[in-house]
Design a protein around this motif. Structure first.
Motif, mmCIF file in Angstrom:
data_model
loop_
_atom_site.group_PDB
_atom_site.id
_atom_site.type_symbol
_atom_site.label_atom_id
_atom_site.label_comp_id
_atom_site.label_asym_id
_atom_site.label_seq_id
_atom_site.Cartn_x
_atom_site.Cartn_y
_atom_site.Cartn_z
ATOM 1 N N THR A 120 0.833 -1.208 0.000
ATOM 2 C CA THR A 120 0.000 0.000 0.000
ATOM 3 C C THR A 120 0.864 1.253 0.000
ATOM 4 O O THR A 120 0.660 2.169 -0.799
ATOM 5 N N LEU A 121 1.846 1.275 0.900
ATOM 6 C CA LEU A 121 2.687 2.464 0.999
ATOM 7 C C LEU A 121 3.477 2.679 -0.289
ATOM 8 O O LEU A 121 3.540 3.794 -0.813
ATOM 9 N N ASN A 122 4.064 1.596 -0.814
ATOM 10 C CA ASN A 122 4.817 1.715 -2.063
ATOM 11 C C ASN A 122 3.940 2.322 -3.152
ATOM 12 O O ASN A 122 4.364 3.217 -3.879
ATOM 13 N N SER A 123 2.716 1.824 -3.242
ATOM 14 C CA SER A 123 1.822 2.295 -4.291
ATOM 15 C C SER A 123 1.505 3.779 -4.102
ATOM 16 O O SER A 123 1.458 4.545 -5.058
ATOM 17 N N LYS A 124 1.334 4.204 -2.861
ATOM 18 C CA LYS A 124 1.035 5.618 -2.604
ATOM 19 C C LYS A 124 2.238 6.511 -2.941
ATOM 20 O O LYS A 124 2.072 7.619 -3.448
ATOM 21 N N LEU A 125 3.430 6.025 -2.641
ATOM 22 C CA LEU A 125 4.623 6.819 -2.941
ATOM 23 C C LEU A 125 4.791 6.975 -4.453
ATOM 24 O O LEU A 125 5.125 8.045 -4.950
ATOM 25 N N LEU A 126 4.530 5.884 -5.181
ATOM 26 C CA LEU A 126 4.639 5.946 -6.638
ATOM 27 C C LEU A 126 3.568 6.881 -7.209
ATOM 28 O O LEU A 126 3.836 7.681 -8.099
#
Lengths: 313, 455
Positions: free
Chosen positions: A195-201
């Motif tokens: 989830t966090l990775n996707s939000k950062l991207l």
């Protein structure tokens, strides 16, 4: 019978577990044009013939009280000046990066952030290895602090501590403005990490600027969870999962090893605590490295040196 | 068996289908599921015979075979199914042994053996001893055989034996009795070792520096009916050893290469010729040993009982080999930390071993004095216990009532994750309820601020 063995022999050369999708390569910049390249793996460490050498960061704290007691007793005043300490250890144990640990002071934080900025700038200016900024404390302030301090890093290194509980957008903004990579920090859970990775991207961070730190647990304190999480993330990434195919930076697990009772307990029958703690740190780092950590931070210089040496051949 | 997954339906079809319940499971489908999870043995089904039984055995037996050794306390190693703990749990924790070289003066050897027998080491929430002894001797003559029996008597631990000269028939009786692993079966002595292993019915550990030679030795030994252990002895170095272990296990589990489907024995101490100006040999052995525990060694022999070499391996093994689906638990109840006085509060936590251990260590490290009340959360951590409804306000209130006479102050500190239960606990028990800090490391400071830790 012998013929069968002869027939099988060529097949026996190497059994590997290699995947099609390599981990994204992230380059951390340092002073003087140097850089540290992380990622590129096509298997778990030593699961293929791909050469493997772990990258190790020295964890340097801004203030002495951040260090475990036995380290303070061993090195004393040397720890007071984080810049001198970093330089000395660069000469002696040759870390691949410096992970600078800052703790946000809530009272009078304006004053503190100016002081911290000076430390960040000096470390960044005097070390020719990448600097990773790891900030802890009140989550409302962490992202603001990182945003303010990132300008002092001259477009090098990485910003850690981006998490779902703080204003990660601000950290991404700082990284984009100043040319840093970002370390996405979660609490031992692959789903949260995704989830966090996707939000950062989504916030605009380029793929080749994303590192993940899903580790919190050291040896004896639940390292088995860290192992499973690291392996899961790495295998998913290698199988083509676009949200987990990033290098792993385990910044906090090894330094937390000093919290294990085996490291601190007082027992005259056992080796001194400073030795046990350093050994525990080296073990946590070795285990996480083998489970897939691409960059592992270590606090005690002897532990860092030991892990480096153990992986030489 | 290769890496492909067997489906429960395939297993079910081979079962009698009578749903008789004699295996203590109501239906054959349920029994099939239990078999798949290794929660049941084939023999528990009384109606299973012949071809179906053989086929089932093949289907459900793990790709890595087991080897068992020792008498009395028998130690089994191997039997693993998976490369990764999150895919399928590991079964047999890496056995940890210590090497003893048989001296000319047997008294010295025996006193070493005694020390090994008495050795205890506490890590995490348990105390351990050495699992087995690896005896290295030059020859197995009458005198040494007598020593072997004494060793067995003194230490009461399973043995592995390595012998520099050929083993003669006179050793058979003793070996048959003690059932050690016969180690060091390299190409030159394999035939002879196979004979001894067959005669004494004990496992044989084949060893070679080359992986393909190891394969050859292993296939030969198991074709003669021996239980096989693989002992690769590659060049010096952690990477060199660990990558060999990984390669063997990948071959066994992913590719079904039968010659590699045996337990692995590893020696993390470096051979002669290893030198490092930086790294203490004990540290090198320790780090390499942990890497072996992590990466598929089923038995590890350490060169001596050094805390620095051993403790980390036990600590890793404790968590790594636990069943992720069946968390380690401690017995619920009231525990004492430090010297609680008349105003000491009760700190509450769950009975998941790791949670308990963390809270207990944090309190101890901060020199706190209090009671630690462990509630039965069925081995769940605080967060999971709330999510799964293992613990509620009512059960905590009931527990508090039970311990009322044993503590002085009716005041309890709940974990932050239990804060929603505060009202219910207060109402049900009449106790004063406080909510602890986010991190248990802050508990001692928190208690000190309450001003109630001192006796």
């Amino acid at each position: 019978m012998e013929d069968i063995y002869e027939y099988l022999r060529p097949k026996l050369k190497v059994f590997e577990q290699v995947f099609e999708h390599p981990i994204v390569e992230v380059r951390l910049k340092a002073k003087g044009g140097g850089e540290l390249s992380l990622g590129g793996a096509r298997s778990l460490p030593l699961f293929s013939t791909q050469p493997f050498m772990p990258a190790l960061a020295l964890c340097v704290a801004e203030t002495v009280d951040r260090y475990p007691e036995p380290i303070v007793r061993e090195f004393g005043d040397q720890l007071k000046d984080p810049i001198k300490w970093a330089l000395k250890q660069m000469d002696e144990v040759h870390p691949d990066a410096i992970s600078l640990r800052l703790d946000v002071k809530e009272g009078g934080w304006e004053e503190w952030v100016t002081q911290a900025g000076r430390v960040v700038e000096q470390v960044s200016e005097s070390c020719d290895i990448p600097l990773i900024l790891d900030v802890d404390g009140n989550s409302n302030l962490v992202s603001q602090v990182i945003h303010r301090l990132s300008v002092k890093m001259n477009g090098r290194g990485a910003l850690a501590s981006a998490s779902l509980t703080n204003n990660y957008r601000l950290i991404v903004k700082a990284a984009l403005q100043n040319g840093h990579a970002v370390v996405a920090e979660t609490d031992c859970d692959p789903t949260t990490q995704r989830t966090l990775n996707s939000k950062l991207l989504e916030a605009g961070l380029p793929e080749d600027s994303l590192l993940m730190d899903p580790t919190t647990a050291s040896l004896g304190l639940g390292v088995e969870y860290s192992i499973s999480i690291l392996e899961q993330l790495r295998l998913d990434g290698l199988k083509g999962d676009e949200l987990t195919r990033f290098p792993i930076a385990a910044l906090r697990a090894a330094p937390a090893s000093w919290k294990a009772r085996e490291a601190w307990m007082e027992d005259p029958q056992l080796p001194p605590s400073r030795v046990r703690g350093a050994l525990w740190e080296a073990h946590t780092a070795t285990i996480l490295t083998l489970a897939g950590s691409d960059l592992t931070a270590i606090m005690h210089p002897k532990a860092l040196e030991a892990v480096r040496e153990a992986f030489k051949r | 068996m290769s890496g492909e997954k067997t489906s429960p339906i395939t297993v079910y079809r081979l079962l009698p289908g009578r749903n008789c319940g004699e295996c203590n499971v109501p239906t054959c489908m349920a029994f099939a599921l239990k078999l798949m999870e290794d929660a049941a043995e084939l023999d528990e089904c009384p109606h299973l015979t012949g071809k179906n039984k053989d086929e089932l055995l093949k289907l459900i037996s793990p790709p890595v075979r087991k080897a068992c050794f020792g008498r009395g306390r028998i130690l089994c190693i191997g039997g693993e199914k998976s490369l990764h703990r999150h895919i399928h749990r590991f079964y047999h924790p890496t056995a940890l042994g210590v090497e003893v070289e048989v001296e000319n003066h047997h008294d010295e050897t025996l006193s070493q053996i005694r020390r090994i027998g008495d050795f205890k080491l506490t890590v995490g929430w348990e105390t351990y001893g050495v699992d087995f002894i690896y005896l290295k001797c030059s020859k197995l003559d009458e005198r040494t055989l007598k020593l072997l029996r004494q060793v067995d008597e003194y230490a009461g631990k399973p043995l592995m034996i390595s012998c520099a000269s050929p083993i003669g028939d006179e050793a058979l009786d003793t070996l048959a009795e003690l059932k050690p692993v016969l180690c060091g079966a390299h190409g030159g002595v394999l035939e002879q070792y196979i004979e001894v292993s067959r005669g004494a019915e004990c496992p044989i550990a084949v060893s070679s520096r080359s992986v393909s030679e190891l394969y050859r030795l292993s296939e030969k030994a198991s074709s003669k009916g021996c239980q096989v252990v693989l002992n690769p002895t590659p060049r010096n170095g952690l990477k060199s050893l660990v990558s060999t272990l990984i390669q063997i296990r990948i071959a066994a589990i992913e590719h079904g290469v039968s010659g590699f489907q045996h337990p692995i024995l590893a020696f993390p101490a470096q051979h002669e010729g290893f030198s490092s100006s930086i790294l203490d040999p004990v540290w090198m052995e320790s780090l390499t040993g942990a890497a072996c525990v992590l990466r598929y060694a089923d038995a590890v022999v350490l060169s001596w009982m050094d805390w620095l070499a051993m403790a980390p391996l036990y600590a890793l093994r404790q968590g790594y080999y636990s069943n992720p689906r069946e968390p380690a638990k401690v017995t619920p109840g009231l525990y004492v930390v430090g010297k609680p006085g008349s105003h000491s509060p009760v700190v509450l936590t769950t009975n998941y071993a790791l949670t308990y251990y963390l809270v207990f260590s944090d309190l101890q490290a901060g020199k706190a004095s209090c009671y630690l009340l462990v509630v039965d959360s069925q081995g769940m951590s605080v967060e999971n216990a709330v999510a799964g409804g293992m613990v509620d306000g009512e059960s905590i209130a009931k527990l508090l009532k039970e311990v009322e006479g044993k503590v002085s102050e009716r005041m309890v500190v709940l974990p932050r994750g239990f804060s929603k239960m505060k009202g219910e606990v207060e109402e049900g028990s009449g106790w004063r309820v406080l909510i602890g800090p986010e991190d248990s490391a802050e508990l001692p400071t928190y208690l000190r601020k309450l001003g109630v830790t001192e006796a």
